[in-house]
Write an enzyme that holds these catalytic residues in place. Structure first.
Site, PDB file in Angstrom:
ATOM      1  N   ARG A 265       0.842  -1.196   0.000  1.00  0.00           N
ATOM      2  CA  ARG A 265       0.000   0.000   0.000  1.00  0.00           C
ATOM      3  C   ARG A 265       0.875   1.244   0.000  1.00  0.00           C
ATOM      4  O   ARG A 265       1.856   1.319   0.735  1.00  0.00           O
ATOM      5  CB  ARG A 265      -0.926   0.004   1.218  1.00  0.00           C
ATOM      6  N   ARG A 280       2.289   1.056  10.147  1.00  0.00           N
ATOM      7  CA  ARG A 280       1.802   1.490   8.836  1.00  0.00           C
ATOM      8  C   ARG A 280       2.964   1.415   7.842  1.00  0.00           C
ATOM      9  O   ARG A 280       3.770   2.327   7.734  1.00  0.00           O
ATOM     10  CB  ARG A 280       1.249   2.913   8.917  1.00  0.00           C
ATOM     11  N   GLU A 352      -6.259  -1.242  15.671  1.00  0.00           N
ATOM     12  CA  GLU A 352      -6.958  -2.171  14.770  1.00  0.00           C
ATOM     13  C   GLU A 352      -5.993  -3.222  14.233  1.00  0.00           C
ATOM     14  O   GLU A 352      -4.912  -2.908  13.757  1.00  0.00           O
ATOM     15  CB  GLU A 352      -7.572  -1.378  13.613  1.00  0.00           C
ATOM     16  N   SER A 355     -10.145  -6.091  10.231  1.00  0.00           N
ATOM     17  CA  SER A 355     -11.458  -5.563   9.858  1.00  0.00           C
ATOM     18  C   SER A 355     -12.219  -6.690   9.182  1.00  0.00           C
ATOM     19  O   SER A 355     -11.743  -7.270   8.199  1.00  0.00           O
ATOM     20  CB  SER A 355     -11.334  -4.376   8.898  1.00  0.00           C
TER      21      SER A 355
END
Length: 430
Positions: A265, A280, A352, A355
């Protein structure tokens, strides 16, 4: 993608759901009603002209048989043909514009989704376990990893730049152990079929799951001849697209798949967020869970999938909570999402780690994935679901922070010890 007839027949409802997502319906739907009206009018006019042309053709045939002059009617049918082509071209252009508009409309939130604007409006569903008690100040994983010599950001930056990491020795083994443990759990106890998919996919695959065209800036594009391929942001993309343009046997549903893959990403728009550690990253590894379900069963399957992901955290002894995302915090393609948030004592926050979403028929309509119910000839779209089971890097972070010791070592949970051949991570000898 939403069905055109559904949007047309429920436009006020769709506008209301867009507002609940924090979007302006006028920006998303723009001139939908006018385009749809003009498209249908062009189609009606084309069909009317075709009927008139057919009647004229029949009349021409009669005139020719009676040796009468059909010149005027022949000229009229030529005019009909040109006008039909004009109307069909207009209808096709309206169709393209409507399709582009539909591709940019997010999914409709399920009625059980709480209405809200930001993550603060998410609703906690349950918690499991308790945070560990330390008689010292716990450190964040980036400090522990560097002190143990198992996490190297400096050399990663030399190789690739920011938001990359190199794992050394027990750090690398822990990553691999977690992947094997999760895959074994999901295949042996939860009934998923393991898949090893490609890590590069075509644009059609990215479109089908909703990444394209809206989120192209979040992806890594790879030129490939005259076309282009994309590095997968999650195994959800190739797993869901395995059945693109196929009809599944209803008796086979649900189909449950799992895969361990790297994920890529660009993190566009995340400048300044989570700049320390491996929360991240541009490249990270994940075990993904994907389901294809009958529509009437999909919300039961969402609960099962969420519990399957939770089971990983429970077996690792990690404190976590489950929250339902509000309408303003949901993903583009999701109808309902649960987030699993694990406790990170080194940062004193929940983060998190999975999901779990039900997309209903949104992805299936884009990918044309159907099923044939038992005893029926007519097909229908399946419902697709997916969730992380789990994100490996963030699980690595949670273990290092939750099982740290005052001397800097890290205890390995008992369930992972057979995979690692050790019960503790100690400083690496350089």
């Amino acid at each position: 993608m939403l069905d055109l007839n559904f949007v047309r027949d429920n436009l006020s409802f769709v506008e209301e759901k867009l507002q609940q997502r924090g979007l302006d319906p006028a920006d998303v739907l723009k001139d939908f009603r006018e385009l749809d009206t003009e498209r249908r009018q062009a189609i009606t006019e084309a069909e009317t002209l075709k009927a008139r042309r057919n009647r004229a053709s029949e009349e021409i045939a009669k005139l020719k048989k009676s040796v009468e002059d059909a010149t005027a009617l022949i000229a009229e049918t030529k005019e009909f043909r040109e006008r039909i082509q004009e109307k069909e071209k207009a209808a096709a252009e309206y169709e393209t514009r409507l399709h582009q508009m539909l591709a940019g409309i997010p999914n409709v939130p399920h009625d059980s989704v709480p209405v809200g604007k930001t993550p603060e409006d998410n609703v906690e569903v349950r918690r499991w376990g308790a945070p560990p008690n330390f008689d010292f100040t716990p450190k964040p994983h980036w400090e522990i990893g560097e002190q143990l010599g198992i996490l190297d950001f400096e050399r990663a930056a030399k190789l690739s730049g920011a938001r990359f990491a190199v794992y050394w020795e027990m750090g690398a083994k822990l990553e691999r152990a977690l992947a094997n443990f999760m895959l074994d759990l999901h295949t042996r106890e939860h009934g998923y079929t393991e898949v090893l998919p490609p890590y590069l996919v075509n644009s059609e695959s990215m479109y089908a799951t909703g990444q394209l065209p809206k989120f192209a800036s979040d992806l890594f594009r790879v030129p490939h001849g005259e076309k282009e391929l994309w590095l997968i942001p999650t195994a959800e993309v190739p797993l869901t697209n395995l059945y693109r343009d196929e009809i599944l046997d209803g008796s086979r549903l649900p189909v449950c798949l799992t895969a361990y893959t790297p994920c890529f990403r660009s993190e566009a728009g995340s400048y300044g967020k989570d700049v320390r550690g491996i929360i991240r990253q541009h490249q990270f590894q994940k075990v993904e869970l994907v389901k294809f379900s009958r529509p009437e069963d999909s919300y039961d399957e969402l609960e099962k999938l969420t519990h399957d992901a939770e089971r990983v955290l429970q077996k690792l002894g990690l404190h976590y909570r489950v929250v339902t995302l509000c309408t303003g915090d949901m993903g583009f393609a999701s109808a309902k999402t649960y987030d699993l948030e694990v406790w990170l004592p080194g940062q004193q926050l929940f983060r998190e780690i999975s999901s779990c979403s039900n997309f209903e028929s949104f992805q299936a309509r884009r990918a044309n994935i159907r099923y044939r119910p038992e005893g029926r000839s007519k097909t229908d779209f399946v419902h697709t679901l997916n969730g992380s089971g789990l994100a490996i890097g963030r699980t690595w972070v949670a273990l290092v922070e939750n099982y740290q010791n005052p001397d800097g070592s890290v205890v390995i949970p008992e369930i992972l010890q057979p995979y690692l051949g050790s019960n503790r991570i100690t400083p690496r000898k350089l």
